[in-house]
Design a protein around this motif. Structure first.
Motif, PDB file in Angstrom:
ATOM      1  N   ALA A 230       0.827  -1.211   0.000  1.00 37.53           N
ATOM      2  CA  ALA A 230       0.000   0.000   0.000  1.00 37.53           C
ATOM      3  C   ALA A 230       0.860   1.259   0.000  1.00 37.53           C
ATOM      4  O   ALA A 230       0.448   2.297  -0.530  1.00 37.53           O
ATOM      5  CB  ALA A 230      -0.909  -0.012   1.225  1.00 37.53           C
ATOM      6  N   ARG A 231       2.036   1.170   0.591  1.00 34.18           N
ATOM      7  CA  ARG A 231       2.919   2.335   0.691  1.00 34.18           C
ATOM      8  C   ARG A 231       3.867   2.458  -0.481  1.00 34.18           C
ATOM      9  O   ARG A 231       4.187   3.583  -0.912  1.00 34.18           O
ATOM     10  CB  ARG A 231       3.717   2.237   1.995  1.00 34.18           C
ATOM     11  CG  ARG A 231       4.694   3.384   2.223  1.00 34.18           C
ATOM     12  CD  ARG A 231       5.595   3.079   3.404  1.00 34.18           C
ATOM     13  NE  ARG A 231       6.513   4.186   3.687  1.00 34.18           N
ATOM     14  CZ  ARG A 231       7.607   4.087   4.420  1.00 34.18           C
ATOM     15  NH1 ARG A 231       7.938   2.920   4.964  1.00 34.18           N
ATOM     16  NH2 ARG A 231       8.386   5.133   4.613  1.00 34.18           N
ATOM     17  N   HIS A 232       4.334   1.329  -1.019  1.00 33.80           N
ATOM     18  CA  HIS A 232       5.440   1.351  -1.972  1.00 33.80           C
ATOM     19  C   HIS A 232       5.047   1.148  -3.432  1.00 33.80           C
ATOM     20  O   HIS A 232       5.915   1.284  -4.310  1.00 33.80           O
ATOM     21  CB  HIS A 232       6.468   0.274  -1.588  1.00 33.80           C
ATOM     22  CG  HIS A 232       7.193   0.558  -0.314  1.00 33.80           C
ATOM     23  ND1 HIS A 232       6.983  -0.150   0.841  1.00 33.80           N
ATOM     24  CD2 HIS A 232       8.129   1.504   0.003  1.00 33.80           C
ATOM     25  CE1 HIS A 232       7.755   0.325   1.807  1.00 33.80           C
ATOM     26  NE2 HIS A 232       8.461   1.324   1.326  1.00 33.80           N
ATOM     27  N   VAL A 233       3.804   0.811  -3.714  1.00 28.40           N
ATOM     28  CA  VAL A 233       3.383   0.591  -5.102  1.00 28.40           C
ATOM     29  C   VAL A 233       2.573   1.788  -5.584  1.00 28.40           C
ATOM     30  O   VAL A 233       1.675   2.269  -4.881  1.00 28.40           O
ATOM     31  CB  VAL A 233       2.558  -0.699  -5.222  1.00 28.40           C
ATOM     32  CG1 VAL A 233       2.104  -0.908  -6.678  1.00 28.40           C
ATOM     33  CG2 VAL A 233       3.370  -1.904  -4.754  1.00 28.40           C
ATOM     34  N   VAL A 234       2.903   2.279  -6.766  1.00 29.00           N
ATOM     35  CA  VAL A 234       2.230   3.453  -7.322  1.00 29.00           C
ATOM     36  C   VAL A 234       1.633   3.133  -8.684  1.00 29.00           C
ATOM     37  O   VAL A 234       2.076   2.214  -9.384  1.00 29.00           O
ATOM     38  CB  VAL A 234       3.202   4.647  -7.455  1.00 29.00           C
ATOM     39  CG1 VAL A 234       3.705   5.077  -6.092  1.00 29.00           C
ATOM     40  CG2 VAL A 234       4.363   4.309  -8.375  1.00 29.00           C
ATOM     41  N   THR A 235       0.617   3.881  -9.036  1.00 27.82           N
ATOM     42  CA  THR A 235      -0.024   3.711 -10.345  1.00 27.82           C
ATOM     43  C   THR A 235       0.398   4.802 -11.326  1.00 27.82           C
ATOM     44  O   THR A 235       0.224   4.636 -12.542  1.00 27.82           O
ATOM     45  CB  THR A 235      -1.548   3.746 -10.191  1.00 27.82           C
ATOM     46  OG1 THR A 235      -1.942   4.985  -9.565  1.00 27.82           O
ATOM     47  CG2 THR A 235      -2.031   2.589  -9.318  1.00 27.82           C
TER      48      THR A 235
END
Length: 428
Positions: A230-235
């Motif tokens: 939730a903190r380290h993955v971006v779209t």
């Protein structure tokens, strides 16, 4: 020649210097805690009072580390004042002169180094980073210290509690002719609060406990235990200042390449990934095919905000698995720009990735499925831990290796990001 009162030493450092009269004298603890200057001072005093018989030896992982960690500090007038001019060494030479005495410099990178000690008789020895020299070398060195009153002086950062230096020496301090001093960061009076805070930011998890707290602690469980999807993955991705690529080469094992970008927001982003798994696809690829595929991938990839005329990306450097010699040759032949052998210091590379993840300075785009699959399960090898070693399980680690290559090989480019003030957060 040497005024101890003029040196920036703590009471603990001075006490250890005065007490270093055992056959084995060992300073251990956190980085920059003052153990090195205390041990060097004790060693130099021993050299000044040593008799004429027996050799004087300085050992370390390599000649270069001996020069950097032992000789250069001794030649620093800010630390040792007038004494520094009595430390004479020509870079690359295997001997130095300390207070007029010839000192032999011996690198001990592997078990073969033990042979360099055979047949000699020594009265004094200094070992830099003792946990990094082979156990056989250490044992042989002690056997060579056979002159009456011979002494060994050594420093080290903590390692696994099952490391041979801990179990066979430190844990037996009451049985052996050994004295040991444990140092913490707070034991060094010359460090500023700002520097201590910056240093603490660079170490997380296992390395924080060892290098900052000075604890001999075991590596266990997940390597990147700070990983949070939730903190380290971006779209989405911000605009980028520059790009680099890391490649883990594989023929029967998967081939993995990751594209790392430095965002204008002061974070690093794994922006894209290319993988080929010959076992899954039932199709092997040659070096020439891999080269063409990587070049095509980079030529076709574009930043999500790029216009139709801005397709493709040219990385400043591409860091290749150093064992992939044939692939490196192929890339050179194909005119691929900016190729370099990756730094393959596994533990240090893992620490670099860990520090960025913990600080929230390394994020991964959702398209990097191979890396996202591997990161949560990337774990320490319990069999290696039982041997007193730190090593990851060699299972499903190919994109993790590619990431480690590019992160650690560019550490000088991004280290400042760990302590830089935060900027506007990237879109997620």
């Amino acid at each position: 020649m040497l005024n101890l009162d003029a040196l920036p030493l703590s009471r603990k450092q001075l006490r250890s210097v005065g007490q270093a009269t055992a056959r084995i004298n060992l300073w251990h603890g956190s980085v920059r805690s003052g153990k090195t200057i205390a041990s060097l001072l004790a060693f130099v005093i021993a050299v000044a009072t040593a008799g004429p018989s027996g050799l004087i030896i300085v050992c370390g992982r390599s000649l270069q580390t001996i020069e950097r960690n032992v000789l250069e500090p001794l030649q620093d007038r800010a630390l040792f004042g007038p004494l520094a001019r009595h430390i004479v060494h020509t870079r690359g030479a295997t001997t130095a002169t300390i207070l007029g005495r010839t000192v032999h410099l011996i690198g001990a990178a592997d078990a073969r180094a033990e042979g360099r000690l055979r047949g000699l008789t020594a009265q004094l020895a200094y070992v830099d980073e003792a946990t990094l020299v082979p156990e056989g070398f250490w044992t042989q060195l002690l056997a060579r210290l056979s002159v009456p009153g011979a002494r060994l002086y050594a420093t080290t950062n903590p390692d696994s509690p099952r490391h041979w230096l801990k179990t066979q020496y430190l844990d037996r301090v009451g049985e052996l002719n050994l004295r040991a001093w444990h140092f913490r960061l707070s034991d060094n009076p010359s460090l500023s609060a700002e520097y201590v805070a910056d240093l603490a930011a660079e170490y997380v998890g296992l390395w924080r406990r060892r290098m900052i707290d000075g604890a001999w602690c075991v590596a266990e469980g997940a390597i990147y235990d700070m990983w949070d999807q939730a903190r380290h993955v971006v779209t989405d991705l911000p605009d980028m200042r520059r790009y680099h690529v890391g490649i883990d080469y594989g023929t029967t094992n998967p081939f993995a390449a990751v594209l790392l970008g430095e965002g204008v927001d002061g974070r690093l982003y794994v922006a894209a990934e290319w993988r080929h798994d010959s076992r899954a696809t039932h199709r092997s690829m040659t070096d020439a095919q891999y080269s063409a595929a990587v070049r095509e991938w980079l030529a076709e990839w574009s930043h999500p905000s790029a216009g139709p005329d801005d397709q493709g990306v040219t990385p400043e450097w591409t860091f290749i698995d150093p064992s992939a010699k044939s692939f490196l040759t192929q890339l050179w032949q194909d005119g691929y720009p900016g190729i370099a052998r990756a730094s393959n210091e596994v533990a240090s590379g893992i620490r670099s990735v860990s520090s960025l993840l913990a600080a929230g300075r390394l994020l991964v785009h959702e398209s990097c499925e191979g890396l996202l699959d591997e990161l949560p399960g990337y774990s320490w090898d319990p069999k290696a831990t039982a041997r007193g070693e730190d090593a990851p399980l060699k299972v499903d680690d190919h994109s993790c290796d590619a990431l480690r290559y590019v992160i650690h090989s560019t550490a000088h480019e991004w280290r400042h990001l760990l302590t830089a003030p935060p900027k506007e957060a990237a879109a997620a």
